[in-house]
Design a protein around this motif. Structure first.
Motif, mmCIF file in Angstrom:
data_model
loop_
_atom_site.group_PDB
_atom_site.id
_atom_site.type_symbol
_atom_site.label_atom_id
_atom_site.label_comp_id
_atom_site.label_asym_id
_atom_site.label_seq_id
_atom_site.Cartn_x
_atom_site.Cartn_y
_atom_site.Cartn_z
ATOM 1 N N LEU A 109 -4.699 4.472 0.521
ATOM 2 C CA LEU A 109 -4.475 3.467 -0.511
ATOM 3 C C LEU A 109 -4.669 4.052 -1.902
ATOM 4 N N LEU A 110 -5.708 4.876 -2.067
ATOM 5 C CA LEU A 110 -5.973 5.502 -3.362
ATOM 6 C C LEU A 110 -4.786 6.358 -3.807
ATOM 7 N N ALA A 111 -4.194 7.045 -2.850
ATOM 8 C CA ALA A 111 -3.056 7.901 -3.185
ATOM 9 C C ALA A 111 -1.756 7.122 -3.331
ATOM 10 N N ALA A 112 -1.696 5.944 -2.684
ATOM 11 C CA ALA A 112 -0.441 5.188 -2.654
ATOM 12 C C ALA A 112 -0.348 4.109 -3.729
ATOM 13 N N VAL A 113 -1.369 3.970 -4.590
ATOM 14 C CA VAL A 113 -1.359 2.914 -5.615
ATOM 15 C C VAL A 113 -0.089 2.909 -6.463
ATOM 16 N N PRO A 114 0.402 4.071 -6.940
ATOM 17 C CA PRO A 114 1.628 4.048 -7.756
ATOM 18 C C PRO A 114 2.864 3.570 -6.985
ATOM 19 N N MET A 115 2.790 3.595 -5.656
ATOM 20 C CA MET A 115 3.953 3.223 -4.840
ATOM 21 C C MET A 115 3.930 1.770 -4.381
ATOM 22 N N LEU A 116 2.845 1.048 -4.674
ATOM 23 C CA LEU A 116 2.707 -0.310 -4.166
ATOM 24 C C LEU A 116 3.810 -1.239 -4.674
ATOM 25 N N LYS A 117 4.392 -0.923 -5.801
ATOM 26 C CA LYS A 117 5.468 -1.763 -6.340
ATOM 27 C C LYS A 117 6.708 -1.732 -5.445
ATOM 28 N N LYS A 118 6.803 -0.717 -4.599
ATOM 29 C CA LYS A 118 7.939 -0.616 -3.687
ATOM 30 C C LYS A 118 7.754 -1.450 -2.419
ATOM 31 N N LEU A 119 6.569 -1.995 -2.250
ATOM 32 C CA LEU A 119 6.249 -2.734 -1.036
ATOM 33 C C LEU A 119 7.172 -3.945 -0.877
ATOM 34 N N ASP A 120 7.834 -4.033 0.285
ATOM 35 C CA ASP A 120 8.703 -5.173 0.573
ATOM 36 C C ASP A 120 8.559 -5.566 2.041
ATOM 37 N N ALA A 121 9.387 -6.498 2.492
ATOM 38 C CA ALA A 121 9.284 -7.029 3.860
ATOM 39 C C ALA A 121 9.503 -5.946 4.907
ATOM 40 N N GLN A 122 10.409 -5.020 4.635
ATOM 41 C CA GLN A 122 10.689 -3.961 5.609
ATOM 42 C C GLN A 122 9.520 -2.983 5.721
ATOM 43 N N TYR A 123 8.868 -2.689 4.604
ATOM 44 C CA TYR A 123 7.665 -1.848 4.650
ATOM 45 C C TYR A 123 6.586 -2.530 5.500
ATOM 46 N N ILE A 124 6.386 -3.812 5.252
ATOM 47 C CA ILE A 124 5.351 -4.549 5.986
ATOM 48 C C ILE A 124 5.684 -4.624 7.473
ATOM 49 N N LYS A 125 6.946 -4.920 7.785
ATOM 50 C CA LYS A 125 7.361 -4.983 9.189
ATOM 51 C C LYS A 125 7.151 -3.642 9.885
ATOM 52 N N GLY A 126 7.578 -2.553 9.220
ATOM 53 C CA GLY A 126 7.394 -1.226 9.789
ATOM 54 C C GLY A 126 5.930 -0.880 9.953
ATOM 55 N N GLY A 127 5.119 -1.191 8.937
ATOM 56 C CA GLY A 127 3.693 -0.895 9.003
ATOM 57 C C GLY A 127 2.987 -1.651 10.116
ATOM 58 N N VAL A 128 3.365 -2.922 10.311
ATOM 59 C CA VAL A 128 2.749 -3.722 11.375
ATOM 60 C C VAL A 128 3.116 -3.176 12.756
#
Length: 292
Positions: free
Chosen positions: A53-72
């Motif tokens: 999370l610390l490393a991914a903070v700049p990328m959080l704006k890219k978070l969308d439904a497909q990211y969440i679905k894939g992550g789950v």
């Protein structure tokens, strides 16, 4: 980045992953002497998720439904595979746990065929057959008996295979770091919930186990899964699955060095067969064709 450079990057990342993961079997076996499997996994995945999370903070704006679905989906497969594998390690040796886990290399091409309709080629099929024969020489007793730990470890191969397929599908065109963080968070929550329901809370953890869990969290989870996600982005799923069987070789070799495994003729033959399978899958025997 050129295609050849991408291929080299992908394979190098996967080989580094298997080398580090190979050490995890002995470390985890030691940690399980003082803390139950689900608590180990919840701490391991939770810590890794925070690091990512610390490393991914700049990328959080890219978070969308497909990211969440894939992550789950990735997190569910990951948590299930690790839970079954870790319980298996309670009842078997690190070397056998390492090699039996590698059965996913057999399942991946067929799972990929079932889900996406892409048939495995003859090299993938022959490599998978040779690989499982090699694992048989390493893992099976003379009477072909299999204990509970071995059975659980084989079962985890199914979920590792699914995890590889899901990762290969959702990593395309997305940030590996962000997907890695999401899957860790999902896996941590799942393991924590089931740990609270079914396992006693750890009262005290020896310092040796604490350092072991830190190593499992940072290196074997955070670093390795990021490398795996990058590696799979530039490596075909069937080839990635066979490369990752090196984890079992490294794990068993370390277990032998530390005196937890006995190096026999069967184990050596198994190593040779598995490396042959990797050679067939990775090169498609092109070096023989060129020679002819």
């Amino acid at each position: 980045m050129k295609i050849n450079n991408k291929a080299t990057l992908g394979r190098s990342a996967l080989i580094c992953t298997t080398l580090i993961w190979g050490t995890s079997f002995v470390v985890l076996k030691s940690a399980l002497d003082s803390i139950t499997p689900l608590w180990v996994l919840s701490i391991r995945f939770g810590g890794a998720a925070l690091i990512m999370l610390l490393a991914a903070v700049p990328m959080l704006k890219k978070l969308d439904a497909q990211y969440i679905k894939g992550g789950v989906l990735m997190g569910v497969c990951l948590a299930t595979a690790y839970t079954v594998q870790t319980y298996g390690l309670v009842y078997t040796t690190p070397g056998k746990n390492a090699f039996l886990t590698a059965t996913y290399c057999i399942l991946v091409p067929f799972l990929y065929w079932l889900i996406f309709g892409k048939k495995p080629d003859k090299y993938n099929i022959s490599a998978a057959v040779i690989c499982i024969v090699g694992m048989g020489f390493v893992c099976l007793n003379k009477d072909l008996s299999v204990n509970m730990g071995d059975m659980l470890t084989v079962l985890c191969g199914l979920f590792y295979g699914l995890h590889i397929i899901v990762t290969a599908h959702y990593v395309e065109g997305r940030e590996p770091l962000l997907l890695t963080m999401l899957q860790f968070a999902v896996a941590a929550v799942l393991c924590l919930v089931f740990a609270l329901l079914f396992e006693p809370r750890p009262e005290s953890i020896p310092s040796s186990s604490c350092w072991g869990i830190v190593y499992l969290t940072v290196m074997c989870t955070g670093v390795c899964f990021f490398l795996q996600t990058v590696g799979q982005k530039y490596t075909p799923p069937s080839a990635a699955a066979v490369i990752m069987t090196l984890e079992s070789v490294f794990g068993t070799a370390l277990s032998v060095i530390l005196g937890q495994e006995t190096l026999t003729a069967s184990i050596i033959l198994g190593f040779v067969l598995i490396f042959t399978a990797i050679l067939i899958s990775e090169t498609k025997l092109d070096f023989l064709k060129k020679k002819r």
